[in-house]
Design a protein around this motif. Structure first.
Motif, PDB file in Angstrom:
ATOM      1  N   ALA A  25       0.814  -1.185   0.006  1.00 10.50           N
ATOM      2  CA  ALA A  25       0.028  -0.274   0.094  1.00 10.50           C
ATOM      3  C   ALA A  25       0.867   1.316  -0.046  1.00 10.50           C
ATOM      4  O   ALA A  25       0.589   2.231  -0.633  1.00 10.50           O
ATOM      5  CB  ALA A  25      -0.890  -0.138   1.199  1.00 10.50           C
ATOM      6  N   ALA A  26       1.945   1.370   0.616  1.00  9.56           N
ATOM      7  CA  ALA A  26       2.711   2.384   1.040  1.00  9.56           C
ATOM      8  C   ALA A  26       3.659   2.724  -0.528  1.00  9.56           C
ATOM      9  O   ALA A  26       3.651   3.634  -1.027  1.00  9.56           O
ATOM     10  CB  ALA A  26       3.883   2.187   1.969  1.00  9.56           C
ATOM     11  N   GLU A  30       2.898   5.734  -3.885  1.00 11.40           N
ATOM     12  CA  GLU A  30       4.034   6.622  -4.575  1.00 11.40           C
ATOM     13  C   GLU A  30       4.200   6.149  -5.985  1.00 11.40           C
ATOM     14  O   GLU A  30       4.780   6.973  -6.657  1.00 11.40           O
ATOM     15  CB  GLU A  30       5.587   6.278  -3.772  1.00 11.40           C
ATOM     16  CG  GLU A  30       5.524   6.765  -2.506  1.00 11.40           C
ATOM     17  CD  GLU A  30       6.740   6.558  -1.627  1.00 11.40           C
ATOM     18  OE1 GLU A  30       7.823   6.307  -2.449  1.00 11.40           O
ATOM     19  OE2 GLU A  30       6.888   6.534  -0.554  1.00 11.40           O
ATOM     20  N   LEU A  31       3.490   5.366  -6.483  1.00 14.64           N
ATOM     21  CA  LEU A  31       3.453   4.896  -7.798  1.00 14.64           C
ATOM     22  C   LEU A  31       2.315   5.055  -8.554  1.00 14.64           C
ATOM     23  O   LEU A  31       1.343   4.565  -8.444  1.00 14.64           O
ATOM     24  CB  LEU A  31       3.472   3.078  -7.873  1.00 14.64           C
ATOM     25  CG  LEU A  31       5.077   2.568  -7.650  1.00 14.64           C
ATOM     26  CD1 LEU A  31       4.703   1.052  -7.686  1.00 14.64           C
ATOM     27  CD2 LEU A  31       5.951   2.849  -8.630  1.00 14.64           C
ATOM     28  N   GLY A  32       2.524   6.402  -9.223  1.00 14.93           N
ATOM     29  CA  GLY A  32       1.290   6.772 -10.133  1.00 14.93           C
ATOM     30  C   GLY A  32       0.627   5.745 -11.025  1.00 14.93           C
ATOM     31  O   GLY A  32       1.485   5.249 -11.766  1.00 14.93           O
ATOM     32  N   ALA A  41      -2.546 -10.463  -5.112  1.00 14.83           N
ATOM     33  CA  ALA A  41      -1.181 -10.844  -5.094  1.00 14.83           C
ATOM     34  C   ALA A  41      -0.116 -10.212  -6.404  1.00 14.83           C
ATOM     35  O   ALA A  41       0.815 -10.711  -6.742  1.00 14.83           O
ATOM     36  CB  ALA A  41      -1.204 -12.472  -5.080  1.00 14.83           C
ATOM     37  N   SER A  42      -0.950  -9.169  -6.896  1.00 16.22           N
ATOM     38  CA  SER A  42      -0.114  -8.698  -8.126  1.00 16.22           C
ATOM     39  C   SER A  42      -0.378  -7.258  -8.088  1.00 16.22           C
ATOM     40  O   SER A  42      -1.444  -6.608  -7.650  1.00 16.22           O
ATOM     41  CB  SER A  42      -0.094  -9.223  -9.406  1.00 16.22           C
ATOM     42  OG  SER A  42      -1.752  -9.431  -9.366  1.00 16.22           O
ATOM     43  N   ILE A  43       0.276  -6.164  -8.789  1.00 13.48           N
ATOM     44  CA  ILE A  43      -0.078  -5.042  -9.067  1.00 13.48           C
ATOM     45  C   ILE A  43      -0.144  -4.914 -10.711  1.00 13.48           C
ATOM     46  O   ILE A  43       0.284  -5.564 -11.481  1.00 13.48           O
ATOM     47  CB  ILE A  43       0.987  -4.164  -8.478  1.00 13.48           C
ATOM     48  CG1 ILE A  43       2.436  -4.102  -9.142  1.00 13.48           C
ATOM     49  CG2 ILE A  43       1.244  -4.050  -7.097  1.00 13.48           C
ATOM     50  CD1 ILE A  43       3.498  -3.201  -8.810  1.00 13.48           C
ATOM     51  N   ARG A  44      -0.997  -3.975 -10.860  1.00 10.09           N
ATOM     52  CA  ARG A  44      -1.297  -3.745 -12.449  1.00 10.09           C
ATOM     53  C   ARG A  44      -1.450  -2.321 -12.792  1.00 10.09           C
ATOM     54  O   ARG A  44      -1.792  -1.452 -11.827  1.00 10.09           O
ATOM     55  CB  ARG A  44      -2.541  -4.714 -12.736  1.00 10.09           C
ATOM     56  CG  ARG A  44      -3.836  -4.198 -12.130  1.00 10.09           C
ATOM     57  CD  ARG A  44      -4.992  -5.214 -12.202  1.00 10.09           C
ATOM     58  NE  ARG A  44      -5.274  -5.151 -13.741  1.00 10.09           N
ATOM     59  CZ  ARG A  44      -5.259  -6.332 -14.544  1.00 10.09           C
ATOM     60  NH1 ARG A  44      -5.108  -7.430 -13.887  1.00 10.09           N
ATOM     61  NH2 ARG A  44      -5.650  -6.217 -15.821  1.00 10.09           N
ATOM     62  N   LEU A 101      10.509  -2.518 -10.939  1.00  8.76           N
ATOM     63  CA  LEU A 101      10.323  -2.411 -12.111  1.00  8.76           C
ATOM     64  C   LEU A 101       9.154  -1.590 -12.445  1.00  8.76           C
ATOM     65  O   LEU A 101       9.163  -0.946 -13.578  1.00  8.76           O
ATOM     66  CB  LEU A 101      10.007  -4.061 -12.564  1.00  8.76           C
ATOM     67  CG  LEU A 101       9.826  -4.228 -14.139  1.00  8.76           C
ATOM     68  CD1 LEU A 101      10.813  -3.600 -15.020  1.00  8.76           C
ATOM     69  CD2 LEU A 101       9.273  -5.852 -14.433  1.00  8.76           C
ATOM     70  N   ALA A 102       8.162  -1.662 -11.699  1.00  8.53           N
ATOM     71  CA  ALA A 102       6.874  -0.543 -11.947  1.00  8.53           C
ATOM     72  C   ALA A 102       7.501   0.919 -11.923  1.00  8.53           C
ATOM     73  O   ALA A 102       6.840   1.466 -12.748  1.00  8.53           O
ATOM     74  CB  ALA A 102       5.946  -0.525 -10.807  1.00  8.53           C
TER      75      ALA A 102
END
Length: 110
Positions: A25-26, A30-32, A41-44, A101-102
């Motif tokens: 969450a933190a 910070e990742l627009g 279990a993943s971000i997209r 990588l994001a």
């Protein structure tokens, strides 16, 4: 020399540890443009470019960075849109490697 190798190996191990929900969450704060996927279990993220050439150039830059990191995205491309899902399969979830990588992808997208 041996110490330097140990420190590098330790950093690699640490980046492949599954992050806590709070840490994810933190990082997302910070990742627009990135969000937690429905599976938890993943971000997209979806990247939309002006045309296919820009989308393909982005994917090429990411591919080179991903190879250096030995960490590869799950992604698809349709015309000017690149849909990306990141997770670390060995860890069973999101790790610092996915966040790194994001960040690179956001930088490449401008």
């Amino acid at each position: 020399m041996v110490r330097a190798r140990f420190e590098i190996a330790w950093e690699i191990i640490m980046t492949r540890e599954k992050l806590s929900k709070d840490a994810i969450a933190a990082a997302l704060a910070e990742l627009g443009g990135w969000s937690l996927a429905a599976d938890g279990a993943s971000i997209r993220r979806s990247f939309v470019f002006r045309n296919f050439s820009e989308a393909f150039a982005f994917m090429t830059r990411v591919a080179l960075a991903a190879e250096k990191m030995d960490h590869h995205p799950d992604w698809s491309n349709v015309y000017k849109t690149v849909d990306v899902t990141l997770n670390t399969h060995d860890a069973g979830g999101v790790t610092a490697l996915d966040i790194a990588l994001a960040k690179k992808m956001n930088g490449f997208a401008g």
